[in-house]
Enzyme design. Structure first.
Site, PDB file in Angstrom:
ATOM      1  N   HIS A  53       0.784  -1.232   0.048  1.00 33.37           N
ATOM      2  CA  HIS A  53       0.048  -0.055   0.066  1.00 33.37           C
ATOM      3  C   HIS A  53       0.919   1.271   0.016  1.00 33.37           C
ATOM      4  O   HIS A  53       1.949   1.389   0.664  1.00 33.37           O
ATOM      5  CB  HIS A  53      -0.840   0.124   1.161  1.00 33.37           C
ATOM      6  N   ASP A  64     -15.289   1.010   6.389  1.00 31.92           N
ATOM      7  CA  ASP A  64     -14.008   2.181   5.912  1.00 31.92           C
ATOM      8  C   ASP A  64     -14.484   2.661   4.196  1.00 31.92           C
ATOM      9  O   ASP A  64     -14.288   3.744   4.426  1.00 31.92           O
ATOM     10  CB  ASP A  64     -12.857   1.230   5.299  1.00 31.92           C
ATOM     11  N   ARG A  89     -15.009  11.229   5.790  1.00 31.30           N
ATOM     12  CA  ARG A  89     -13.733  11.790   6.174  1.00 31.30           C
ATOM     13  C   ARG A  89     -13.301  12.922   4.934  1.00 31.30           C
ATOM     14  O   ARG A  89     -12.993  13.826   5.249  1.00 31.30           O
ATOM     15  CB  ARG A  89     -12.511  11.055   6.334  1.00 31.30           C
ATOM     16  N   SER A 116      -7.735   2.751   8.340  1.00 29.95           N
ATOM     17  CA  SER A 116      -8.229   2.574   6.974  1.00 29.95           C
ATOM     18  C   SER A 116      -7.476   1.695   6.287  1.00 29.95           C
ATOM     19  O   SER A 116      -7.917   0.769   5.739  1.00 29.95           O
ATOM     20  CB  SER A 116      -8.428   4.062   6.220  1.00 29.95           C
ATOM     21  N   LYS A 156      -8.069  -2.726   5.498  1.00 30.42           N
ATOM     22  CA  LYS A 156      -8.301  -3.313   4.087  1.00 30.42           C
ATOM     23  C   LYS A 156      -7.322  -4.356   3.980  1.00 30.42           C
ATOM     24  O   LYS A 156      -7.572  -5.365   3.352  1.00 30.42           O
ATOM     25  CB  LYS A 156      -7.950  -2.110   3.248  1.00 30.42           C
TER      26      LYS A 156
END
Length: 453
Positions: free
Chosen positions: A83, A162, A169, A184, A188
Site C-alpha cells: 500500500h 471503511d 472523512r 483505514s 483493508k
C-alpha cells in the site's frame, strides 16, 4: 446503554474509548443507526484529539470485521500486499504486483480510485479497455490461485465501514488523521487476508503527510498494527516533493509503467519499484536476505530485445505509442494479469495511437527562465493534471484516461528559456480548452522555481 453523543463528547475531551465502545460505534454506523452528522463529529474529535495505539488497533479490527475477511490457503506460499499512502505519478502497483508475482510470491491487491490531486491505481487500469476491476471475493481467490496475482476494487462485502467512513472523512476535512489513515489502510489489508504487508509511506508536498516526522509516526503505528495482528510487515518512507517518474495521468502512467516492466523507465520510479518488490519478497518468505531479494527483483525486470514496434520520436518524449518490444518475466506477468481481468493491450495501443490520428496533440508548457529547476511541486502538478481531466473533485466526477502531463525535466535538470518543461494533454471532452488551459498554466507557474546559473 451506549449513546453516541456521550462518546463524541468523551473523545472531544481527549478521553480514551474502550474496545467495546469502538466496536459499537463501527457496528452501529454500518447498520445505519448512527447518522453521518454524528460520525462526522466523532471523526473530527479523533482528528483533533487522536487515538492511542490500543484504540487504533481496536478501530482497525472493528473496521476489518465489519464485512467479510478473505482467507488464503496456497500450500506453502504466503499472499502479500502493498500500500502506498498516495501521491502524484505513483504507478508503482502496476509494476510491483506483476514483478513480485513473477518471482513466485502471490499478490492480492485491493486498490482505489484517485481523488483530488492524487492518482488511483484503478483509474490507471481502467485506461486499458475491458479491464475489469470489480472482482468478487471468490473471483479474486480463484484468480490468485490460478495465476498468482489480482488487482481489484474494494468489494461491497469487504470493509464496508471503511468505505462509508472514508467518504465522510473526505468531505469533512478529516483525511489526514494518523489513526484514521492507519486504521483505514490496515483494515483493508487484514480483510483482504494479506499475510505479508509492505507499506510505502509518502511525505512531502504531494502527500497527506507533509513532513518526514509525520510519515514516520504513521509508519510506526501501521507497523505495530500489522505485527500485533501476526502479519509480517515492513514500511518504507519515501519523498513525494515532486512527481514520481515523468508521467502524471492514467494512460500516460500505464505506458510509463510498461517501460519499467520492460527494464527501462525513469530511474526514480524503477528504483522504488525494485525496493518495494524486494521488501514484498521478504515478507512473502521468498528470501530473508535483502541483497538476494533485490537481485531477484532486478532479474524480474531484465530480458532480451525482440523485433517489433518502436518508441515514438518527438513529443511527448519517452512515451511508448506502440506495444513495447522487450520481454521480461514481469512484463509477461503483467500481460497475464490484463488478459485474466478482461483487458486488451492491443485496444489500449490502438486508443493511444487514435488520439494522434484525430489531431489530439499536447500543449507544450515552456520554461520561463534559463537555469536549474529547483522545485517541481508535486501537489501543484497533481492539481494541474486534475484540471486537465485526469483526476476528480468528487468520487462521482468523470475522468478522461488520456488527459495528463508528461514531464521532460525533473529537479536538478538545467533548462533554457523557452525549452519545453512538460506536455499538457487536455481532456478531449473539454468544451472551453483555452480558458481551462489558462487556469492550468497559472497552477503550473506556482509549481516551479529556478536557480539561475
Amino acid at each position: 446503554m451506549l449513546r453516541m453523543s456521550e462518546l463524541i463528547e468523551r473523545k472531544r475531551n481527549g478521553n480514551k474509548l474502550s474496545a467495546s465502545e469502538i466496536r459499537w460505534i463501527i457496528q452501529e454506523y454500518v447498520a445505519g443507526t448512527i447518522p453521518d452528522c454524528q460520525m462526522a463529529a466523532w471523526a473530527m474529535a479523533v482528528f483533533f484529539q487522536g487515538m492511542n495505539a490500543e484504540e487504533t488497533m481496536e478501530l482497525t479490527m472493528a473496521m476489518a470485521q465489519s464485512g467479510d475477511i478473505l482467507e488464503w490457503s496456497l500450500k506453502d506460499k504466503l499472499v502479500v500486499d502493498k500500500h502506498s499512502t498516495g501521491g502524484v505519478g505513483d504507478k508503482t502497483t502496476l509494476v510491483v504486483v506483476p514483478l513480485v508475482a513473477s518471482c513466485g510470491v502471490p499478490v492480492a491487491k485491493m486498490s482505489g480510485r484517485g481523488l483530488g490531486h492524487t492518482g488511483g491505481t484503478l483509474d490507471k487500469l481502467l485506461a486499458i479497455p475491458g479491464f475489469n476491476v470489480e472482482l468478487s471475493s471468490e473471483d479474486m481467490r480463484r484468480q490468485v490461485g490460478d495465476i498468482g496475482l489480482a488487482i481489484a476494487a474494494q468489494s461491497a462485502s469487504l470493509v464496508p465501514a471503511d468505505k462509508k467512513l472514508y467518504g465522510l472523512r473526505d468531505v469533512t476535512a478529516c483525511v489526514d488523521s494518523i489513526p484514521l489513515i492507519a486504521s483505514s489502510v490496515m483494515s483493508k489489508k487484514i480483510a483482504a487476508g494479506a499475510q505479508g504487508i509492505v507499506l510505502d509511506v509518502k511525505y512531502g508536498s504531494g502527500a497527506f503527510m507533509t513532513t518526514r516526522d509525520r510519515a514516520q509516526q504513521l509508519a510506526e503505528i501501521m507497523l505495530a498494527i500489522g505485527e500485533g495482528l501476526g502479519r509480517s510487515t515492513r514500511a518504507l518512507i519515501s519523498p513525494m516533493e515532486e512527481p514520481l517518474g515523468m508521467a502524471v495521468g492514467n494512460s500516460l502512467e500505464v505506458m510509463e509503467a510498461i517501460e519499467v516492466l520492460q527494464g527501462g523507465g525513469p530511474k526514480d520510479l524503477r528504483e522504488i519499484c525494485i525496493e518495494l518488490a524486494a521488501n514484498m519478497l521478504m515478507v512473502g518468505g521468498r528470501t530473508g536476505n535483502e541483497r538476494e531479494a533485490q537481485a531477484l527483483a532486478v532479474q524480474g525486470l531484465q530480458g532480451s530485445n525482440m523485433p517489433g514496434a518502436s518508441v515514438q520520436e518527438g513529443f511527448p518524449q519517452k512515451v511508448i505509442t506502440q506495444e513495447p518490444t522487450r520481454s521480461t518475466p514481469a512484463w509477461q506477468m503483467f500481460q497475464t494479469l490484463v488478459a485474466a481481468q478482461g483487458g486488451s493491450l492491443d485496444a489500449f495501443w490502438e486508443e493511444v495511437q487514435g488520439q494522434r490520428r484525430h489531431g489530439i496533440e499536447p500543449v507544450l508548457f515552456l520554461s520561463p527562465a534559463k537555469g536549474t529547476l529547483a522545485r517541481l511541486d508535486a501537489r501543484r502538478i497533481g492539481q494541474a493534471a486534475m484540471l486537465l481531466g485526469a483526476g476528480r473533485d468528487t468520487q462521482d466526477s468523470p475522468v478522461d484516461v488520456h488527459a495528463g502531463i508528461q514531464l521532460y525535466k525533473k529537479c536538478g535538470d538545467t533548462t533554457e528559456k523557452g525549452e519545453p518543461l512538460m506536455a499538457l494533454y487536455l481532456s478531449s471532452q473539454e468544451p472551453t480548452p483555452q480558458e481551462k488551459m489558462g487556469r492550468v498554466c497559472e497552477v503550473l507557474k506556482d509549481a516551479i522555481d529556478f536557480r539561475i546559473n
